[in-house]
Design a protein around this motif. Sequence first.
Motif, mmCIF file in Angstrom:
data_model
loop_
_atom_site.group_PDB
_atom_site.id
_atom_site.type_symbol
_atom_site.label_atom_id
_atom_site.label_comp_id
_atom_site.label_asym_id
_atom_site.label_seq_id
_atom_site.Cartn_x
_atom_site.Cartn_y
_atom_site.Cartn_z
ATOM 1 N N GLY A 241 22.047 36.962 -49.848
ATOM 2 C CA GLY A 241 21.875 35.839 -50.766
ATOM 3 C C GLY A 241 22.917 35.785 -51.868
ATOM 4 N N ARG A 242 24.135 36.213 -51.561
ATOM 5 C CA ARG A 242 25.220 36.191 -52.548
ATOM 6 C C ARG A 242 26.385 35.352 -52.034
ATOM 7 N N PRO A 243 26.192 34.036 -51.946
ATOM 8 C CA PRO A 243 27.263 33.184 -51.421
ATOM 9 C C PRO A 243 28.519 33.202 -52.291
ATOM 10 N N ASP A 244 28.371 33.519 -53.574
ATOM 11 C CA ASP A 244 29.541 33.589 -54.456
ATOM 12 C C ASP A 244 30.491 34.706 -54.018
ATOM 13 N N LEU A 245 29.920 35.860 -53.669
ATOM 14 C CA LEU A 245 30.752 36.978 -53.213
ATOM 15 C C LEU A 245 31.308 36.711 -51.809
ATOM 16 N N ALA A 246 30.497 36.077 -50.963
ATOM 17 C CA ALA A 246 30.950 35.745 -49.608
ATOM 18 C C ALA A 246 32.142 34.783 -49.670
ATOM 19 N N GLU A 247 32.102 33.862 -50.634
ATOM 20 C CA GLU A 247 33.190 32.893 -50.786
ATOM 21 C C GLU A 247 34.510 33.597 -51.118
ATOM 22 N N GLY A 248 34.454 34.606 -51.974
ATOM 23 C CA GLY A 248 35.657 35.374 -52.321
ATOM 24 C C GLY A 248 36.230 36.108 -51.113
ATOM 25 N N GLU A 249 35.346 36.664 -50.301
ATOM 26 C CA GLU A 249 35.791 37.362 -49.088
ATOM 27 C C GLU A 249 36.410 36.382 -48.087
ATOM 28 N N GLU A 250 35.832 35.174 -47.999
ATOM 29 C CA GLU A 250 36.374 34.163 -47.094
ATOM 30 C C GLU A 250 37.780 33.736 -47.508
ATOM 31 N N MET A 251 37.999 33.672 -48.815
ATOM 32 C CA MET A 251 39.322 33.323 -49.317
ATOM 33 C C MET A 251 40.327 34.422 -48.931
ATOM 34 N N GLU A 252 39.931 35.683 -49.094
ATOM 35 C CA GLU A 252 40.811 36.789 -48.716
ATOM 36 C C GLU A 252 41.073 36.773 -47.213
ATOM 37 N N LEU A 253 40.038 36.455 -46.448
ATOM 38 C CA LEU A 253 40.164 36.392 -44.997
ATOM 39 C C LEU A 253 41.198 35.347 -44.587
ATOM 40 N N LYS A 254 41.218 34.239 -45.280
ATOM 41 C CA LYS A 254 42.178 33.164 -44.987
ATOM 42 C C LYS A 254 43.615 33.685 -45.141
ATOM 43 N N TYR A 255 43.864 34.443 -46.198
ATOM 44 C CA TYR A 255 45.220 34.990 -46.406
ATOM 45 C C TYR A 255 45.577 36.007 -45.324
ATOM 46 N N LEU A 256 44.608 36.828 -44.932
ATOM 47 C CA LEU A 256 44.882 37.845 -43.912
ATOM 48 C C LEU A 256 45.144 37.215 -42.544
ATOM 49 N N LYS A 257 44.364 36.194 -42.197
ATOM 50 C CA LYS A 257 44.515 35.570 -40.883
ATOM 51 C C LYS A 257 45.876 34.906 -40.715
ATOM 52 N N ALA A 258 46.526 34.584 -41.819
ATOM 53 C CA ALA A 258 47.857 33.975 -41.736
ATOM 54 C C ALA A 258 48.866 34.941 -41.112
ATOM 55 N N TYR A 259 48.587 36.239 -41.170
ATOM 56 C CA TYR A 259 49.506 37.238 -40.621
ATOM 57 C C TYR A 259 49.138 37.677 -39.204
ATOM 58 N N LEU A 260 48.014 37.180 -38.695
ATOM 59 C CA LEU A 260 47.624 37.512 -37.330
ATOM 60 C C LEU A 260 48.252 36.530 -36.354
ATOM 61 N N PRO A 261 48.581 36.983 -35.154
ATOM 62 C CA PRO A 261 49.133 36.050 -34.159
ATOM 63 C C PRO A 261 48.048 35.078 -33.701
ATOM 64 N N GLN A 262 48.466 33.922 -33.225
ATOM 65 C CA GLN A 262 47.533 32.925 -32.708
ATOM 66 C C GLN A 262 46.843 33.493 -31.470
ATOM 67 N N MET A 263 45.521 33.451 -31.451
ATOM 68 C CA MET A 263 44.760 33.979 -30.318
ATOM 69 C C MET A 263 44.714 32.951 -29.187
#
Length: 150
Positions: free
Chosen positions: A74-96
């Motif tokens: 029940g902590r969508p605020d913290l989940a939102e921060g992790e999703e933002m970090e995930l977006k930056y990390l996925k930019a460095y992964l190859p297209q699946m």
Amino acid sequence: MLHEDIKAGIKTATLAREKDKLGVLRGLVADFTNDLVSKKKMPTDMLSDEEALEVIKRAVKRRLDSIDQFTKGGRPDLAEGEEMELKYLKAYLPQMMSQDEIRPIAEQKKAELNITDKMKSSILVGAILKELKGKADGTDVKVVVDSLFV
């Protein structure tokens, strides 16, 4: 090299004053350093692209686990921060690869290994993942393989 690109990304993020991206990239470089040290290499060495991708994939997995836990807690605020970090990390992964792109490879590998029994589908999944070397998500490969035995 991916490791060098990420280090250069730190400089770019600093100049652009992108605080969130900077934090993610610095954490990633720290993960690279930890990986180098665990492999008994010098912290100033560079990881190969393959090694760097493994570190990035672990970081992505950590973020996904955190998002799941925060959402359940029940902590969508913290989940939102992790999703933002995930977006930056996925930019460095190859297209699946998509499931449609995986299907012909799976069919060929099934014929090559002469697998006709659904009980041996895990062997087929493993062989396909080994051949594709990180170009396809394991979940997608499993879905495609399961559809071959229907």
